[in-house]
Scaffold this active site. Structure first.
Site, mmCIF file in Angstrom:
data_model
loop_
_atom_site.group_PDB
_atom_site.id
_atom_site.type_symbol
_atom_site.label_atom_id
_atom_site.label_comp_id
_atom_site.label_asym_id
_atom_site.label_seq_id
_atom_site.Cartn_x
_atom_site.Cartn_y
_atom_site.Cartn_z
ATOM 1 N N LYS A 64 0.804 -1.222 0.000
ATOM 2 C CA LYS A 64 0.000 0.000 0.000
ATOM 3 C C LYS A 64 0.841 1.278 0.000
ATOM 4 O O LYS A 64 0.306 2.353 -0.263
ATOM 5 C CB LYS A 64 -0.948 -0.002 1.197
ATOM 6 C CG LYS A 64 -1.969 -1.135 1.192
ATOM 7 C CD LYS A 64 -2.955 -1.019 0.052
ATOM 8 C CE LYS A 64 -4.098 -2.027 0.220
ATOM 9 N NZ LYS A 64 -5.125 -1.878 -0.816
ATOM 10 N N SER A 295 -3.156 -12.006 4.643
ATOM 11 C CA SER A 295 -3.665 -12.006 3.267
ATOM 12 C C SER A 295 -2.704 -12.716 2.324
ATOM 13 O O SER A 295 -3.128 -13.316 1.323
ATOM 14 C CB SER A 295 -3.913 -10.580 2.786
ATOM 15 O OG SER A 295 -2.709 -9.837 2.746
#
Length: 480
Positions: A64, A295
């Site tokens: 991110k 994840s």
């Protein structure tokens, strides 16, 4: 973005930019991107070769960082973000970390709305960076006043001059992956990429990479890794929007289709259980020495399934989306996994099923009768428990809890330190009521009605303790 980090005309990074031994960088922000790729060799990948791109190597510890840099730069360019302004975002943690990593050194105020299922490490990291964190519910969907995206949008609307980053619809999000992540992968794998396995949180990675590879390598398939409970994989498989469930994995899976997620780019989708994800990411650490977040376990499970289904050799790439350092209190905590019902444990149908930390396995947190009350207090704090068994040469001789310590140390200021330094035996409860491990759950309620903790024995052997929260957690797991 500094000139030395831009991709070369051929789409790949220059030799100078990828060197690990180069002159000092001007800023930590120059370390965003140009992340390495490792081939996984300790897993059964069938006929395929499986590669994993270590986005955990970004300075904020996740993929991110790329979109944070891109969204802030775009907002500065078009005037939505002015010097000294405020950035507001709804985030599972990592986008917020990226925005804080990029924005705070630039002088921006960062306000983040974070669902309450996020790991403690992420929240601590955000606050240490200087971000303002607003926690909200993770069990509500879009349209609810406490839904994290709706809350963030409302805060931004009410704050003059605030920039709502909105990673879910911001075009600078997929653009970051189309212009940096995609070209890097293409260059690192010599232009030979058969499949890319991604998850969808905001949709930026899927859409950005899908757009890049559609032009640069039309043979490359985009494969979706989705947690069970998310609506995305079922929607791709059936064309129908199902009701969202719940999942433990952080950062991917959705209860709606984000505007940035172009699901038409997906060739194949897989639904992965939380247990599969957790086991996979722990295997990644124990087999390959790669510490990754939850994840990444979903992505790895999907990539392995995809690879094993192939009948011809293929080159497949997936991601370590973020560092496992953010999940040490969750994915890599055996007791947390057991509490969530995500670990394999033999079930007996009696009170043994509720003892999380057994003395037999050496997992019981305890204190000795001659240790100080300060030691007992410190051990409670570090282990996040409110009572400790008191063991003397392996034999249970008492229980000491927060109330016992408080009652003993309370009083005049003079002498308080001496009272903290006093032995546990002076404050512990030694009149113990015990239960046998073979008894059923019904035996617990009278104990809890007396405001006691259940002390479990197997014959004459101490097994462990059961608290109210242990019972509640057991009932929750059985309700699923």
């Amino acid at each position: 973005m500094s000139e030395h980090r831009k991709a070369t005309a051929g789409g790949g990074p220059s030799d100078t930019a990828t060197s690990r031994l180069r002159p000092p960088y001007a800023s930590v922000l120059d370390l965003i991107g140009q992340t390495p790729i490792v081939e996984l060799t300790k897993f059964d990948t069938g006929k395929c070769r499986l590669f994993i791109k270590l986005e955990s190597q970004n300075p904020g510890g996740s993929i991110k960082d790329r979109i944070a840099l891109s969204m802030i730069a775009a907002a500065e360019k078009d005037g939505r973000l002015k010097p000294g302004g405020t950035i507001v975002e709804a985030t599972a943690g990592n986008t917020g970390l990226g925005l804080a990593q990029v924005g705070i050194p630039k002088g921006y105020r960062i306000i983040l709305v974070v669902p309450d299922k996020m790991s403690r490490e992420k929240i601590q990291h955000l606050r240490a960076l200087g971000a303002e964190v607003h926690m909200t519910r993770s069990d509500v969907g879009k349209g609810h006043a406490e839904y994290y995206q709706d809350m963030a949008e409302k805060i931004a609307a009410e704050l003059p001059g605030a920039f709502y980053a909105n990673q879910f619809a911001n075009p600078a999000n997929p653009l970051a992956h189309e212009t940096t992540t995609g070209p890097e992968i293409f260059s690192q794998l010599d232009g030979d990429v058969d499949a890319v396995v991604v998850g969808v949180g905001s949709g930026g990675t899927l859409t950005g990479l899908g757009r890049f590879f559609a032009k640069a390598s039309p043979k490359t398939e985009m494969v979706l890794a989705d947690p069970v409970g998310s609506v995305l994989a079922p929607l791709i498989k059936t064309g129908k929007m199902e009701e969202a469930g719940s999942w433990t994995v952080e950062g991917i899976g959705e209860d709606f289709v984000p505007p940035n997620a172009d699901l038409s780019l997906v060739r194949k989708a897989y639904s992965i259980t939380d247990k599969q994800s957790m086991l996979a990411v722990r295997d990644l650490l124990s087999r390959e020495g790669i510490l990754a977040g939850s994840s990444s376990g979903t992505l790895l499970s999907t990539a392995l399934r995809y690879c094993r289904e192939q009948t011809v050799p293929k080159r497949v790439v997936t991601f370590v989306c973020d560092s496992g350092n953010k999940y040490l209190s969750k994915v890599f905590d055996d007791f947390w996994l057991a509490e969530q019902g995500l670990a394999e444990h033999e079930q007996h149908g009696d009170l043994r099923d509720l003892v999380m930390r057994t003395h037999r396995t050496g997992d019981t947190v305890y204190v000795g009768p001659d240790e100080s009350l300060l030691n007992a207090y410190g051990r409670m704090r570090r282990s996040d428990v409110s009572q400790l068994p008191v063991l003397d040469n392996g034999k249970l001789v008492g229980i000491v809890d927060e109330s016992d310590i408080l009652a003993h140390v309370d009083g005049p200021y003079d002498g308080r330190w001496e009272r903290f330094s006093g032995p546990v035996r002076t404050a512990m409860t030694s009149n113990l009521h015990t239960l046998q491990a073979s008894q059923t759950l019904d035996a617990l309620l009278p104990v809890f009605d007396r405001n006691e903790v259940a002390i479990i024995f197997d014959g004459d052997e101490f097994v462990g303790l059961i608290t109210r929260i242990d019972l509640i957690n057991h009932l929750r797991r059985r309700a699923k």
